[in-house]
Design a protein around this motif. Structure first.
Motif, mmCIF file in Angstrom:
data_model
loop_
_atom_site.group_PDB
_atom_site.id
_atom_site.type_symbol
_atom_site.label_atom_id
_atom_site.label_comp_id
_atom_site.label_asym_id
_atom_site.label_seq_id
_atom_site.Cartn_x
_atom_site.Cartn_y
_atom_site.Cartn_z
ATOM 1 N N PRO A 66 2.792 -5.441 -10.420
ATOM 2 C CA PRO A 66 2.636 -4.311 -10.080
ATOM 3 C C PRO A 66 1.229 -3.851 -9.599
ATOM 4 O O PRO A 66 0.424 -4.127 -10.808
ATOM 5 N N ARG A 67 0.638 -3.334 -8.713
ATOM 6 C CA ARG A 67 -0.868 -2.789 -8.374
ATOM 7 C C ARG A 67 -0.881 -1.553 -8.841
ATOM 8 O O ARG A 67 -0.256 -0.642 -8.267
ATOM 9 N N ILE A 68 -1.627 -1.384 -10.004
ATOM 10 C CA ILE A 68 -2.015 0.083 -10.481
ATOM 11 C C ILE A 68 -2.739 0.780 -9.583
ATOM 12 O O ILE A 68 -2.515 1.888 -9.169
ATOM 13 N N ASP A 69 -3.760 0.304 -8.788
ATOM 14 C CA ASP A 69 -4.616 0.991 -7.959
ATOM 15 C C ASP A 69 -3.646 1.526 -6.682
ATOM 16 O O ASP A 69 -3.901 2.615 -6.241
ATOM 17 N N TRP A 70 -2.737 0.607 -6.384
ATOM 18 C CA TRP A 70 -1.812 1.023 -5.213
ATOM 19 C C TRP A 70 -0.940 2.245 -5.651
ATOM 20 O O TRP A 70 -0.534 3.115 -5.174
ATOM 21 N N ILE A 71 -0.336 2.124 -7.003
ATOM 22 C CA ILE A 71 0.596 3.044 -7.439
ATOM 23 C C ILE A 71 0.268 4.281 -7.724
ATOM 24 O O ILE A 71 0.608 5.168 -7.282
ATOM 25 N N LEU A 72 -1.259 4.331 -8.157
ATOM 26 C CA LEU A 72 -1.670 5.706 -8.178
ATOM 27 C C LEU A 72 -2.202 6.682 -7.072
ATOM 28 O O LEU A 72 -2.290 7.891 -7.118
ATOM 29 N N GLU A 73 -2.156 5.931 -6.126
ATOM 30 C CA GLU A 73 -2.650 6.525 -4.745
ATOM 31 C C GLU A 73 -1.571 7.109 -4.222
ATOM 32 O O GLU A 73 -1.597 8.027 -3.413
ATOM 33 N N GLU A 74 -0.104 6.908 -4.462
ATOM 34 C CA GLU A 74 1.036 7.603 -4.152
ATOM 35 C C GLU A 74 1.227 8.747 -4.551
ATOM 36 O O GLU A 74 0.945 9.214 -5.944
ATOM 37 N N PRO A 75 1.797 9.768 -3.963
ATOM 38 C CA PRO A 75 1.745 11.092 -4.646
ATOM 39 C C PRO A 75 2.909 11.103 -5.684
ATOM 40 O O PRO A 75 2.643 11.539 -6.498
ATOM 41 N N ASP A 76 4.041 10.524 -5.543
ATOM 42 C CA ASP A 76 5.104 9.848 -6.748
ATOM 43 C C ASP A 76 4.749 8.596 -7.051
ATOM 44 O O ASP A 76 5.449 7.770 -6.511
ATOM 45 N N ALA A 77 3.999 8.506 -8.087
ATOM 46 C CA ALA A 77 3.461 7.038 -8.597
ATOM 47 C C ALA A 77 4.600 6.526 -9.348
ATOM 48 O O ALA A 77 5.028 7.098 -10.028
ATOM 49 N N TYR A 78 5.052 5.443 -8.481
ATOM 50 C CA TYR A 78 6.224 4.620 -9.618
ATOM 51 C C TYR A 78 5.713 3.001 -9.114
ATOM 52 O O TYR A 78 5.142 2.671 -8.273
ATOM 53 N N TYR A 79 6.714 2.118 -9.891
ATOM 54 C CA TYR A 79 6.772 0.973 -9.437
ATOM 55 C C TYR A 79 8.157 0.259 -9.891
ATOM 56 O O TYR A 79 8.793 0.742 -10.909
ATOM 57 N N ASP A 80 8.525 -0.999 -9.524
ATOM 58 C CA ASP A 80 9.843 -1.447 -9.316
ATOM 59 C C ASP A 80 9.617 -2.662 -10.199
ATOM 60 O O ASP A 80 8.580 -3.600 -10.020
#
Length: 263
Positions: A66-80
């Motif tokens: 999972p890309r942390i930088d991409w995750i944190l850009e989302e309003p609802d940060a999550y990863y699968d």
């Protein structure tokens, strides 16, 4: 019987099957896919890896970290991961987000946040009195079409109770932080007390060492006064000491002379 033995041998649920995809072959295919991807305008997995064998049907990009930088850009940060979704920031939904009637502002800076619970609890006394008054009132007539009076008071008590519980839940993080600060302060106080006790013991030991040094100095001075000096010891050691043979010869000569005189 076999099913019962199987249940006994496997008391915990089996792990998700997604971990079986992380094989050496699949990881090598993923690295090759990422290497060839910039050279192919049409990113189709089977076309890019057409010269490889055992290419899976599912996309190899599922094996990417999972890309942390991409995750944190989302309003609802999550990863699968392993087929399950995990949220980065845990947030307690507010009463308004759950569809309730929220009577206090969500921003703690607006209004007195600490007065929500006392105000909500104080507001419950009047509706309860009104409910008792409406229950003791005479029953409505047959021509009355509106809802009974007590129903509105009960609904208002329900709304106040929901706000009371929601405000208490909002204060739980603050309470947890306060408890953590108290625990850390207690640990710091214990460390300071232990350090103070160690310093006190060190002071006592240092005082005892000083006393022992003073006692040893007094004993050394007293011994130097009672014992002979080093010069006397050297002179005594330098003077000749008669040997045992000389004493033996003198005694034999005296005995011989005495025997002649007597004889």
């Amino acid at each position: 019987m076999d099913e019962e033995d199987g249940e006994l041998r496997n008391p915990f649920p089996s792990p998700p099957s997604h971990y079986t995809k992380y094989t050496t072959h699949n990881l090598a295919l993923l690295a090759l896919y990422n290497q060839r991807l910039p050279d192919h305008p049409n990113p189709i997995q089977h076309q890019i890896l057409s010269d490889q064998t055992d290419v899976p049907e599912w996309p190899l990009t599922q094996l990417e970290k999972p890309r942390i930088d991409w995750i944190l850009e989302e309003p609802d940060a999550y990863y699968d991961v392993f087929g399950e979704r995990w949220f980065v920031k845990d947030k307690i939904p507010s009463l308004a987000e759950l569809g309730g009637n929220q009577l206090y502002p969500e921003d703690p800076c607006v209004g007195a946040y600490s007065l929500r619970l006392p105000r909500s609890s104080a507001s419950l006394s009047f509706p309860q009195t009104a409910v008792l008054h409406s229950l003791l009132a005479p029953p409505p007539t047959m021509s009355a079409t509106g809802p009974p009076e007590w129903q509105g008071h009960v609904e208002w008590i329900t709304v106040l109770g929901q706000n009371l519980m929601a405000a208490a839940n909002d204060l739980r993080p603050v309470q947890a932080r306060g408890n953590l600060e108290l625990m850390m302060q207690r640990q710091l106080d214990l460390r300071r007390e232990e350090t103070k006790s160690l310093h006190a013991k060190c002071d006592v030991l240092e005082a005892k060492l000083k006393e022992l040094r003073a006692s040893a100095q007094l004993v050394s001075n007293f011994s130097s006064r009672e014992n002979p000096t080093a010069a006397d010891t050297v002179m005594t050691a330098a003077s000749p000491i008669p040997s045992l043979d000389s004493f033996t010869n003198v005694q034999q000569e005296d005995v011989r002379k005495w025997a002649e005189e007597v004889g």
